[in-house]
Write an enzyme that holds these catalytic residues in place. Structure first.
Site, PDB file in Angstrom:
ATOM      1  N   ALA A  14       0.828  -1.197   0.000  1.00 45.54           N
ATOM      2  CA  ALA A  14       0.000   0.000   0.000  1.00 45.54           C
ATOM      3  C   ALA A  14       0.868   1.255   0.000  1.00 45.54           C
ATOM      4  O   ALA A  14       1.922   1.291   0.634  1.00 45.54           O
ATOM      5  CB  ALA A  14      -0.911   0.012   1.220  1.00 45.54           C
ATOM      6  N   GLU A  65       5.144  -4.642   8.440  1.00 48.83           N
ATOM      7  CA  GLU A  65       4.061  -3.822   8.977  1.00 48.83           C
ATOM      8  C   GLU A  65       4.184  -3.497  10.459  1.00 48.83           C
ATOM      9  O   GLU A  65       3.751  -2.416  10.895  1.00 48.83           O
ATOM     10  CB  GLU A  65       2.715  -4.505   8.702  1.00 48.83           C
ATOM     11  CG  GLU A  65       2.192  -4.349   7.282  1.00 48.83           C
ATOM     12  CD  GLU A  65       2.727  -5.401   6.325  1.00 48.83           C
ATOM     13  OE1 GLU A  65       2.172  -5.546   5.226  1.00 48.83           O
ATOM     14  OE2 GLU A  65       3.722  -6.097   6.679  1.00 48.83           O
ATOM     15  N   GLY A  76       2.089  -5.339   1.530  1.00 52.00           N
ATOM     16  CA  GLY A  76       0.949  -5.809   0.753  1.00 52.00           C
ATOM     17  C   GLY A  76       1.342  -6.466  -0.549  1.00 52.00           C
ATOM     18  O   GLY A  76       0.590  -7.289  -1.081  1.00 52.00           O
ATOM     19  N   GLU A 101       1.752  -9.945   0.308  1.00 51.68           N
ATOM     20  CA  GLU A 101       0.428 -10.525   0.549  1.00 51.68           C
ATOM     21  C   GLU A 101      -0.280 -10.846  -0.764  1.00 51.68           C
ATOM     22  O   GLU A 101      -0.977 -11.863  -0.866  1.00 51.68           O
ATOM     23  CB  GLU A 101      -0.394  -9.581   1.419  1.00 51.68           C
ATOM     24  CG  GLU A 101       0.138  -9.517   2.843  1.00 51.68           C
ATOM     25  CD  GLU A 101      -0.622  -8.564   3.731  1.00 51.68           C
ATOM     26  OE1 GLU A 101      -1.069  -9.002   4.809  1.00 51.68           O
ATOM     27  OE2 GLU A 101      -0.781  -7.387   3.366  1.00 51.68           O
TER      28      GLU A 101
END
Length: 261
Positions: free
Chosen positions: A64, A135, A112, A115
């Site tokens: 992100a 994170e 992300g 992910e």
């Protein structure tokens, strides 16, 4: 276009995150565009496999775009309360995509971005790839499926070390722990991904989807229930025209002509 979508060999979707100036990080606009690309792939019956990659030479995806996307997620968290799961880029929630996916990774694959790669079925990478879930350094957790998928793929110990420290691992380490299945040179990354996708496309499409479901069941259900799910899927397949065609083609020493029925 922020997210490039092209069709290769009629049956393969090639989805490219095209934001190299931001290391392919996704702000709200680009995250929604990626979700739209996955929806297009999911609903197009002619597309059998998707390849996800990033543009440029520095990153697959760095997750992100924090200054834009995290405040957006915070507003959603405030409005949803205890409800709702996060689907980052339209890929990381449970069963976002119902067909096989391949992540072709070069450069940074972190936060992300990792992910997204974890949500793909197959991951291949170059020796220059780097992997991490940092994170906790920002006061949050890998909330797009990272805490749920990483340990299932690499084992609890490796996942704990990666997530709790936030440290990155190399491509060699990713290969050794099973995070990726193949390391290939940059020049061969796309061709290798397409070759894997082509091999999948040649198989019975109903069988591919069913095998994928059965494999997921092996991680999600107790053994007895998983075996029951496998048997159920096999029963359905044995009654299809594709199963009859597969046996006939084997007997006649020819390539099968599957119709998906």
């Amino acid at each position: 276009m922020p997210i490039d979508f092209k069709v290769i060999n009629q049956n393969i979707a090639h989805i490219v995150i095209n934001r190299p100036e931001r290391l392919n990080a996704l702000d709200v606009e680009h995250e929604r565009a990626l979700a739209a690309a996955w929806k297009r792939f999911n609903t197009d019956s002619g597309l059998k496999v998707a390849i996800l990659t990033g543009s440029g030479e520095r990153a697959f995806c760095t997750g992100a775009d924090i200054l834009d996307y995290i405040p957006h997620r915070r507003r959603i968290a405030e409005s949803q309360g205890e409800q709702g799961t996060i689907s980052f880029g339209g890929l990381t929630a449970i069963r976002d995509v119902m067909k096989p996916t391949i992540a072709a990774i070069d450069g940074f694959c972190v936060a992300g971005g990792l992910e997204l790669a974890l949500a793909c079925d197959i991951r291949i990478a170059t020796p220059d790839a780097r992997f991490g879930l940092p994170e906790v350094r920002w006061g949050i957790i890998p909330g797009g499926g990272g805490t749920q998928r990483l340990g299932k793929i690499v084992g609890l110990g490796v996942a704990m070390k990666m997530i709790l420290t936030g440290n990155e691992i190399s491509a060699d380490a990713a290969l050794n722990c099973g995070l990726v299945t193949d390391l290939v040179e940059k020049s061969e990354l796309e061709n290798t991904a397409i070759a894997i996708a082509d091999r999948i496309v040649k198989n019975g499409p109903l069988a591919v989807v069913a095998a994928r479901q059965a494999l997921f069941a092996s991680f999600e259900l107790p053994m007895e229930q998983g075996l029951a799910k496998e048997a159920e899927l096999q029963r359905h397949l044995l009654l299809t025209d594709d199963a009859a065609e597969g046996v006939a083609a084997f007997s006649e020493k020819r390539h099968p002509k599957y119709q998906g029925c």
